[in-house]
Design a protein around this motif. Structure first.
Motif, PDB file in Angstrom:
ATOM      1  N   THR A 149     -13.938 -24.288  -5.029  1.00 48.36           N
ATOM      2  CA  THR A 149     -13.510 -23.018  -4.935  1.00 48.36           C
ATOM      3  C   THR A 149     -12.517 -22.913  -6.246  1.00 48.36           C
ATOM      4  O   THR A 149     -11.606 -23.995  -6.487  1.00 48.36           O
ATOM      5  CB  THR A 149     -12.754 -23.017  -3.866  1.00 48.36           C
ATOM      6  N   VAL A 150     -12.287 -21.977  -7.083  1.00 49.02           N
ATOM      7  CA  VAL A 150     -11.223 -21.773  -8.040  1.00 49.02           C
ATOM      8  C   VAL A 150      -9.936 -21.726  -7.540  1.00 49.02           C
ATOM      9  O   VAL A 150      -9.746 -20.585  -6.622  1.00 49.02           O
ATOM     10  CB  VAL A 150     -11.627 -20.982  -9.156  1.00 49.02           C
ATOM     11  N   SER A 151      -9.050 -22.320  -8.182  1.00 44.67           N
ATOM     12  CA  SER A 151      -7.630 -22.347  -7.381  1.00 44.67           C
ATOM     13  C   SER A 151      -6.555 -21.955  -8.467  1.00 44.67           C
ATOM     14  O   SER A 151      -5.411 -21.936  -8.164  1.00 44.67           O
ATOM     15  CB  SER A 151      -7.356 -23.467  -6.528  1.00 44.67           C
ATOM     16  N   GLY A 152      -7.141 -22.002  -9.705  1.00 41.78           N
ATOM     17  CA  GLY A 152      -6.129 -21.633 -10.835  1.00 41.78           C
ATOM     18  C   GLY A 152      -6.684 -22.084 -12.250  1.00 41.78           C
ATOM     19  O   GLY A 152      -7.450 -22.894 -12.243  1.00 41.78           O
ATOM     20  N   GLU A 153      -5.880 -21.632 -13.227  1.00 43.85           N
ATOM     21  CA  GLU A 153      -6.039 -22.297 -14.473  1.00 43.85           C
ATOM     22  C   GLU A 153      -4.843 -22.152 -15.417  1.00 43.85           C
ATOM     23  O   GLU A 153      -3.982 -21.428 -14.885  1.00 43.85           O
ATOM     24  CB  GLU A 153      -7.294 -21.340 -15.269  1.00 43.85           C
ATOM     25  N   GLN A 154      -4.784 -22.688 -16.641  1.00 45.15           N
ATOM     26  CA  GLN A 154      -3.857 -22.726 -17.357  1.00 45.15           C
ATOM     27  C   GLN A 154      -4.117 -22.974 -19.003  1.00 45.15           C
ATOM     28  O   GLN A 154      -4.860 -24.074 -19.208  1.00 45.15           O
ATOM     29  CB  GLN A 154      -2.931 -24.028 -16.828  1.00 45.15           C
ATOM     30  N   ASN A 155      -3.977 -22.054 -19.632  1.00 40.03           N
ATOM     31  CA  ASN A 155      -4.317 -22.235 -20.951  1.00 40.03           C
ATOM     32  C   ASN A 155      -3.284 -22.514 -21.785  1.00 40.03           C
ATOM     33  O   ASN A 155      -1.956 -22.326 -21.805  1.00 40.03           O
ATOM     34  CB  ASN A 155      -4.807 -20.919 -21.774  1.00 40.03           C
ATOM     35  N   GLY A 156      -3.540 -23.906 -22.951  1.00 38.62           N
ATOM     36  CA  GLY A 156      -2.561 -24.306 -24.035  1.00 38.62           C
ATOM     37  C   GLY A 156      -3.075 -23.959 -25.120  1.00 38.62           C
ATOM     38  O   GLY A 156      -4.006 -22.840 -25.219  1.00 38.62           O
ATOM     39  N   GLN A 157      -2.743 -24.061 -26.252  1.00 33.20           N
ATOM     40  CA  GLN A 157      -2.987 -23.918 -27.523  1.00 33.20           C
ATOM     41  C   GLN A 157      -4.470 -24.269 -27.942  1.00 33.20           C
ATOM     42  O   GLN A 157      -5.391 -23.470 -28.710  1.00 33.20           O
ATOM     43  CB  GLN A 157      -2.172 -24.299 -28.746  1.00 33.20           C
ATOM     44  N   ASN A 158      -4.963 -25.302 -27.351  1.00 28.57           N
ATOM     45  CA  ASN A 158      -6.289 -26.012 -27.695  1.00 28.57           C
ATOM     46  C   ASN A 158      -6.802 -26.389 -26.572  1.00 28.57           C
ATOM     47  O   ASN A 158      -8.063 -26.608 -26.710  1.00 28.57           O
ATOM     48  CB  ASN A 158      -6.047 -27.324 -28.894  1.00 28.57           C
ATOM     49  N   ARG A 159      -5.976 -26.444 -25.443  1.00 28.33           N
ATOM     50  CA  ARG A 159      -6.897 -26.999 -24.141  1.00 28.33           C
ATOM     51  C   ARG A 159      -6.910 -25.699 -23.038  1.00 28.33           C
ATOM     52  O   ARG A 159      -5.959 -24.830 -23.074  1.00 28.33           O
ATOM     53  CB  ARG A 159      -6.097 -28.116 -23.737  1.00 28.33           C
ATOM     54  N   HIS A 160      -8.052 -25.791 -22.218  1.00 28.31           N
ATOM     55  CA  HIS A 160      -7.844 -24.999 -21.069  1.00 28.31           C
ATOM     56  C   HIS A 160      -7.867 -26.232 -19.885  1.00 28.31           C
ATOM     57  O   HIS A 160      -8.912 -26.694 -19.593  1.00 28.31           O
ATOM     58  CB  HIS A 160      -9.207 -24.288 -21.078  1.00 28.31           C
ATOM     59  N   LYS A 162      -8.303 -26.389 -15.832  1.00 32.61           N
ATOM     60  CA  LYS A 162      -8.819 -25.490 -14.449  1.00 32.61           C
ATOM     61  C   LYS A 162      -8.667 -26.364 -13.298  1.00 32.61           C
ATOM     62  O   LYS A 162      -8.795 -27.609 -13.304  1.00 32.61           O
ATOM     63  CB  LYS A 162     -10.389 -25.251 -14.995  1.00 32.61           C
ATOM     64  N   PHE A 163      -8.309 -25.584 -12.219  1.00 28.61           N
ATOM     65  CA  PHE A 163      -7.864 -26.165 -11.039  1.00 28.61           C
ATOM     66  C   PHE A 163      -9.107 -25.641 -10.113  1.00 28.61           C
ATOM     67  O   PHE A 163      -9.311 -24.582  -9.699  1.00 28.61           O
ATOM     68  CB  PHE A 163      -6.564 -25.818 -10.616  1.00 28.61           C
ATOM     69  N   TYR A 164      -9.540 -26.762  -9.195  1.00 26.40           N
ATOM     70  CA  TYR A 164     -10.479 -26.431  -8.084  1.00 26.40           C
ATOM     71  C   TYR A 164     -10.136 -27.001  -6.806  1.00 26.40           C
ATOM     72  O   TYR A 164      -9.482 -28.193  -6.742  1.00 26.40           O
ATOM     73  CB  TYR A 164     -12.080 -26.878  -8.561  1.00 26.40           C
ATOM     74  N   THR A 165     -10.629 -26.784  -5.752  1.00 24.31           N
ATOM     75  CA  THR A 165     -10.427 -27.452  -4.407  1.00 24.31           C
ATOM     76  C   THR A 165     -11.852 -27.448  -3.937  1.00 24.31           C
ATOM     77  O   THR A 165     -12.702 -26.529  -4.031  1.00 24.31           O
ATOM     78  CB  THR A 165      -9.707 -26.801  -3.250  1.00 24.31           C
ATOM     79  N   ILE A 166     -12.237 -28.622  -3.314  1.00 27.08           N
ATOM     80  CA  ILE A 166     -13.523 -28.809  -2.718  1.00 27.08           C
ATOM     81  C   ILE A 166     -13.310 -29.702  -1.353  1.00 27.08           C
ATOM     82  O   ILE A 166     -12.126 -30.363  -1.184  1.00 27.08           O
ATOM     83  CB  ILE A 166     -14.429 -29.708  -3.609  1.00 27.08           C
ATOM     84  N   GLU A 167     -14.162 -29.581  -0.340  1.00 31.17           N
ATOM     85  CA  GLU A 167     -14.070 -30.396   0.706  1.00 31.17           C
ATOM     86  C   GLU A 167     -15.578 -30.978   0.962  1.00 31.17           C
ATOM     87  O   GLU A 167     -16.556 -30.480   0.774  1.00 31.17           O
ATOM     88  CB  GLU A 167     -13.867 -29.327   1.908  1.00 31.17           C
ATOM     89  N   ALA A 174      -8.517 -31.957  -4.664  1.00 35.24           N
ATOM     90  CA  ALA A 174      -8.029 -31.125  -5.718  1.00 35.24           C
ATOM     91  C   ALA A 174      -8.638 -31.596  -6.898  1.00 35.24           C
ATOM     92  O   ALA A 174      -8.116 -32.873  -7.336  1.00 35.24           O
ATOM     93  CB  ALA A 174      -6.598 -30.826  -5.840  1.00 35.24           C
ATOM     94  N   VAL A 175      -9.245 -30.895  -7.711  1.00 36.76           N
ATOM     95  CA  VAL A 175     -10.029 -31.414  -8.914  1.00 36.76           C
ATOM     96  C   VAL A 175      -9.326 -30.633  -9.982  1.00 36.76           C
ATOM     97  O   VAL A 175      -9.226 -29.314 -10.064  1.00 36.76           O
ATOM     98  CB  VAL A 175     -11.472 -31.235  -8.854  1.00 36.76           C
ATOM     99  N   THR A 176      -9.249 -31.269 -11.019  1.00 39.50           N
ATOM    100  CA  THR A 176      -8.581 -30.488 -12.171  1.00 39.50           C
ATOM    101  C   THR A 176      -9.510 -31.000 -13.519  1.00 39.50           C
ATOM    102  O   THR A 176      -9.930 -32.271 -13.411  1.00 39.50           O
ATOM    103  CB  THR A 176      -7.230 -31.018 -12.611  1.00 39.50           C
ATOM    104  N   LEU A 177      -9.706 -29.989 -14.099  1.00 39.24           N
ATOM    105  CA  LEU A 177     -10.666 -30.285 -15.400  1.00 39.24           C
ATOM    106  C   LEU A 177      -9.882 -29.780 -16.951  1.00 39.24           C
ATOM    107  O   LEU A 177      -9.365 -28.850 -16.596  1.00 39.24           O
ATOM    108  CB  LEU A 177     -12.020 -29.309 -15.557  1.00 39.24           C
ATOM    109  N   ASP A 178      -9.546 -30.641 -17.607  1.00 32.22           N
ATOM    110  CA  ASP A 178      -8.843 -30.480 -18.740  1.00 32.22           C
ATOM    111  C   ASP A 178      -9.943 -30.358 -19.832  1.00 32.22           C
ATOM    112  O   ASP A 178     -10.720 -31.475 -20.389  1.00 32.22           O
ATOM    113  CB  ASP A 178      -7.905 -31.461 -19.023  1.00 32.22           C
ATOM    114  N   LEU A 179     -10.135 -29.328 -20.560  1.00 32.42           N
ATOM    115  CA  LEU A 179     -11.238 -28.789 -21.443  1.00 32.42           C
ATOM    116  C   LEU A 179     -10.762 -28.526 -22.645  1.00 32.42           C
ATOM    117  O   LEU A 179      -9.645 -27.694 -22.673  1.00 32.42           O
ATOM    118  CB  LEU A 179     -12.205 -27.942 -20.804  1.00 32.42           C
ATOM    119  N   PRO A 180     -11.757 -28.389 -23.824  1.00 32.88           N
ATOM    120  CA  PRO A 180     -11.252 -27.844 -25.064  1.00 32.88           C
ATOM    121  C   PRO A 180     -11.429 -26.176 -24.805  1.00 32.88           C
ATOM    122  O   PRO A 180     -12.351 -25.919 -24.037  1.00 32.88           O
ATOM    123  CB  PRO A 180     -12.189 -28.139 -26.031  1.00 32.88           C
ATOM    124  N   LEU A 181     -10.738 -25.277 -25.390  1.00 31.49           N
ATOM    125  CA  LEU A 181     -10.722 -23.941 -25.452  1.00 31.49           C
ATOM    126  C   LEU A 181     -12.111 -23.316 -26.002  1.00 31.49           C
ATOM    127  O   LEU A 181     -12.593 -22.485 -25.575  1.00 31.49           O
ATOM    128  CB  LEU A 181      -9.468 -23.096 -26.082  1.00 31.49           C
TER     129      LEU A 181
END
Length: 201
Positions: A149-160, A162-167, A174-181
């Protein structure tokens, strides 16, 4: 030890000269450039980066003690403490350990675990950092395998971020992916999972 000291100096210098986002990007480049690690045979050899993250962190949830035992058993080289701290998704960890993992040579991988207090709860985190992988494929595998389940996101200058929850297995994570934009298939990805610490009965 010389490599670790060199990396610590590089990381500290970058942290003060740049923001955390740029610092993390340069950490990847610095680590790939200066670290030479012997190949480590593993049951995950030949697996996708998501398979490795799933096996190490996600499928059974973060487990600080289990991961330390795994790293010691494999004689994984330690990751400098300031670099490990840059990868953890929680503030002010009470305990922190990190290692360089190079299963089969390329791509570069790092593994970091931590314990922290969040409010009245004791939590553990498990993070893997990858260089030179397909960020889009990694995120797609997360959806295919866990249906988060998507729970939020945050954009930086070069990185994105994304926050998720799973059960899974009766446990919320709580899962976080830090990805390139702008992923191009040769990307730096940081994937973390945090859940409440499990105690043996």
């Amino acid at each position: 030890m010389k490599n670790e000291n060199r990396l610590t100096a590089v990381g500290t210098d970058l942290l003060f000269r740049f923001g955390k986002e740029e610092w993390m990007k340069r950490i990847f480049l610095s680590m790939v450039a200066v670290i030479s690690v012997a190949n480590i045979n593993d049951s995950a050899l030949g697996a996708t980066p998501f398979d490795v993250f799933n096996e190490r962190c996600l499928a059974r949830g973060p487990d600080f003690d289990r991961t330390i035992a795994f790293a010691k058993n494999r004689n994984l080289p330690g990751l400098a403490m300031d670099m490990s701290l840059g990868f953890v998704p929680v503030d002010n960890p009470l305990a922190l350990e990190g290692w360089i993992v190079n299963e089969g040579g390329e791509p570069f991988q790092a593994l970091v675990v931590s314990r922290a207090s969040v409010g009245q709860k004791q939590v553990e985190s498990c993070t893997m950092a990858f260089a030179g992988i397909d960020a889009t494929g990694f995120e797609g595998a997360l959806f295919e395998r866990t249906g988060p389940t998507v729970s939020g996101e945050q954009n930086g200058q070069n990185r994105h971020r994304k926050f998720y929850t799973i059960e899974q297995n009766g446990r919320k994570e709580a899962v976080t992916l830090d990805l390139p934009l702008y992923p191009n298939g040769n990307d730096e990805v940081i994937a973390s999972v945090v859940s409440e610490q499990q105690f043996e009965n």
